[in-house]
Design a protein around this motif. Sequence first.
Motif, mmCIF file in Angstrom:
data_model
loop_
_atom_site.group_PDB
_atom_site.id
_atom_site.type_symbol
_atom_site.label_atom_id
_atom_site.label_comp_id
_atom_site.label_asym_id
_atom_site.label_seq_id
_atom_site.Cartn_x
_atom_site.Cartn_y
_atom_site.Cartn_z
ATOM 1 N N THR A 287 -3.289 9.000 -3.168
ATOM 2 C CA THR A 287 -2.400 8.078 -3.870
ATOM 3 C C THR A 287 -1.324 8.887 -4.560
ATOM 4 O O THR A 287 -1.290 10.121 -4.457
ATOM 5 C CB THR A 287 -3.174 7.247 -4.912
ATOM 6 N N ARG A 288 -0.471 8.234 -5.288
ATOM 7 C CA ARG A 288 0.593 8.950 -5.992
ATOM 8 C C ARG A 288 0.049 9.821 -7.114
ATOM 9 O O ARG A 288 0.760 10.697 -7.610
ATOM 10 C CB ARG A 288 1.620 7.939 -6.522
ATOM 11 N N THR A 289 -1.197 9.604 -7.498
ATOM 12 C CA THR A 289 -1.801 10.453 -8.532
ATOM 13 C C THR A 289 -2.532 11.643 -7.923
ATOM 14 O O THR A 289 -3.069 12.473 -8.662
ATOM 15 C CB THR A 289 -2.785 9.643 -9.396
ATOM 16 N N TRP B 288 -7.679 1.866 -4.500
ATOM 17 C CA TRP B 288 -6.505 1.214 -3.918
ATOM 18 C C TRP B 288 -5.981 0.122 -4.834
ATOM 19 O O TRP B 288 -4.774 -0.029 -5.033
ATOM 20 C CB TRP B 288 -6.875 0.661 -2.544
ATOM 21 N N GLU C 254 -4.071 1.526 -7.688
ATOM 22 C CA GLU C 254 -2.728 1.943 -7.261
ATOM 23 C C GLU C 254 -1.810 0.733 -7.141
ATOM 24 O O GLU C 254 -0.643 0.788 -7.547
ATOM 25 C CB GLU C 254 -2.821 2.691 -5.930
ATOM 26 N N ARG C 255 -2.322 -0.353 -6.610
ATOM 27 C CA ARG C 255 -1.508 -1.568 -6.474
ATOM 28 C C ARG C 255 -1.115 -2.127 -7.834
ATOM 29 O O ARG C 255 -0.011 -2.648 -8.005
ATOM 30 C CB ARG C 255 -2.266 -2.606 -5.657
ATOM 31 N N ARG D 169 -0.381 -0.495 -10.374
ATOM 32 C CA ARG D 169 0.742 0.286 -10.926
ATOM 33 C C ARG D 169 2.082 -0.292 -10.482
ATOM 34 O O ARG D 169 3.107 -0.072 -11.133
ATOM 35 C CB ARG D 169 0.637 1.739 -10.477
ATOM 36 N N SER E 81 0.835 -1.201 0.000
ATOM 37 C CA SER E 81 0.000 0.000 0.000
ATOM 38 C C SER E 81 0.871 1.253 0.000
ATOM 39 O O SER E 81 0.463 2.299 0.440
ATOM 40 C CB SER E 81 -0.925 0.000 1.222
ATOM 41 N N VAL F 191 -0.176 5.206 -0.423
ATOM 42 C CA VAL F 191 -1.626 5.336 -0.269
ATOM 43 C C VAL F 191 -1.968 5.577 1.193
ATOM 44 O O VAL F 191 -1.497 4.864 2.080
ATOM 45 C CB VAL F 191 -2.355 4.073 -0.771
#
Length: 215
Positions: A182-184, A207, A210-211, A213, A2, A5
């Motif tokens: 998240t990173r975005t 989530w 994101e994972r 990615r 994670s 996040v």
Amino acid sequence: MSTGVTLYYVHDPMCSWCWGFAPVLAELESRLPADLPVRRLLGGLAPDTHEPMPEAMRGYIQDAWRQIQRRIPGTEFNFDFWTRCRPRRATYPACRAVIAARRQGAQYDRAMTRAIQVAYYTRALNPSDDETLIGLAAELGLDAARFARDLKAPDVQEALEAEIALARSLDVESFPSLVLETRTGPHPIAVDYRDSGPMLERILKLWEMERQRDA
């Protein structure tokens, strides 16, 4: 994984909608993956003041309580507060109380928030008053003398200001708010006061994206 996040819950202990949301929030948290970081942020609804609350504001908040009872059945409010206490539009003391309590153990963040809510909404006590907050700390078994010192400590106020600034950086404009960062960037999660399911579904979808990615 994670990494990158965090789910933010932005609230104020004296926010009546946060009080109404509390049962569904607890249900949501119980359903979240154990490895999804959750961070509680104090948003600071109203700064310090010693002035009595204007009559129009008193009426507005009481109307909000009634609206919450209609929208979230079972939410308890003790309207005796408005005759027993001298209301002030000041929630920063209660926010500082959560930070001061947290300093004696992370578990006291939720415990003090809950104690303030119960005191305000069901016991007709005024959490804008330091005396009330110190009494609640004693009831929780905290070191009341240390708590009273921390309540007035400049670095506790600085910590509150930092949390307020972080909440604003997440584009939070109302309480309660949920934001999955998240990173975005930050992703607001629409608050549902009656059902944790839609919020959980949205959080897990973001989530999982994101994972993927990292895959």
